[in-house]
Design an enzyme around this catalytic site. Sequence first.
Site, PDB file in Angstrom:
ATOM      1  N   ASP A 172       0.839  -1.196   0.000  1.00 53.76           N
ATOM      2  CA  ASP A 172       0.000   0.000   0.000  1.00 53.76           C
ATOM      3  C   ASP A 172       0.873   1.245   0.000  1.00 53.76           C
ATOM      4  O   ASP A 172       2.032   1.217   0.443  1.00 53.76           O
ATOM      5  CB  ASP A 172      -0.902   0.025   1.238  1.00 53.76           C
ATOM      6  N   LYS A 173       0.306   2.338  -0.453  1.00 54.35           N
ATOM      7  CA  LYS A 173       1.052   3.596  -0.561  1.00 54.35           C
ATOM      8  C   LYS A 173       1.761   3.951   0.744  1.00 54.35           C
ATOM      9  O   LYS A 173       2.943   4.297   0.752  1.00 54.35           O
ATOM     10  CB  LYS A 173       0.103   4.725  -0.967  1.00 54.35           C
TER      11      LYS A 173
END
Length: 345
Positions: free
Chosen positions: A157-158
């Site tokens: 995830d970012k």
Amino acid sequence: MDNVSDSEFSSSADELLDTEEGQTRQLEIPEALAGERLDKVLAQLMPEFSRNRIQGWIEAGYVKSHGQILKVRHRSQAGELISVDIQPEPEEMAYLPEDIPLEIVFEDDDLLIINKPAGMVVHPAAGNWQGTLLNALLHHYPKIGEVPRCGIVHRLDKETSGLLMVAKTIEAQLDLVRQLESRRVVRRYFALAWGLVKPQTIDAPIGRDPKDRLKMAIVRGQQGKVAITHIKRLATVELADKSITAIQVQLETGRTHQIRVHLESVGHPLLGDLVYRKRVPAQAAQLEFARGGQALHALVLGILHPRTQETMLWQAPLPPDMTDLVHQLGFSSEVAQVDLESLDV
């Protein structure tokens, strides 16, 4: 005024410096469009572009006359010369190389192991067409563009930091995908979660949240995919009257947002998670965590080398923001350490 056919403007509309996007187009306003608003005029002269897109260029200062930036409501005059800097759509820039620094933990002819910082998106998507790991990879090793998805085998995830593997050849990519599918890849994450988290295995299928398509959720039936997460409790501290637990997470499967969804489902959302949380404990206001997202770090990665089949293990130390949070909460500085010799690939 009624729309005018393109053929009436062929002589003036064809006066281009370059018709490719990213170049400048020179236009002369015909008599038939004199007095019309600039955005309407340009939409007539450049029908291949939407009016909204043209309005965006005007508002951003990409449309000029004799060097002067024009406004959307500018009334064009017959014979007026207009220059338009054609701007590509953001998604058209998605697969371009960008000189973005990468922390490379390991590299050979077959693969790259990257320590991804929090805040970096792995693959371009809506809202994040540039500045991604993919863009950085294309700059670092241009030939990776010949590999599907530029060699990206799995994602983080970012706002999750840590280890991520990238294949440099199609053969390596196929082998690493097979290792993931057969659950042979070793993945250990370090996380901080709210509450007293007990050692446990969460076996609950994950799919797209039927109430919010931007989120994932525990989904039963055919829409859910098998998702298994093993949780080991490392230590617990108290913040006011709320417990916070440092945990090590082992992924047996790799579904989107798996750790975050599973931890929230048992009442222990991750610190800093702005999406998967039923409510934010009042104690959160006391924490200083600069990440702006979940306290989750991909700590250990282990594979069989796709060509030599040699066992390979890497450990990425906690980044400064998580180290600061660990110290702020009073955990031991060694709380995230893993003995790699105890792990089997």
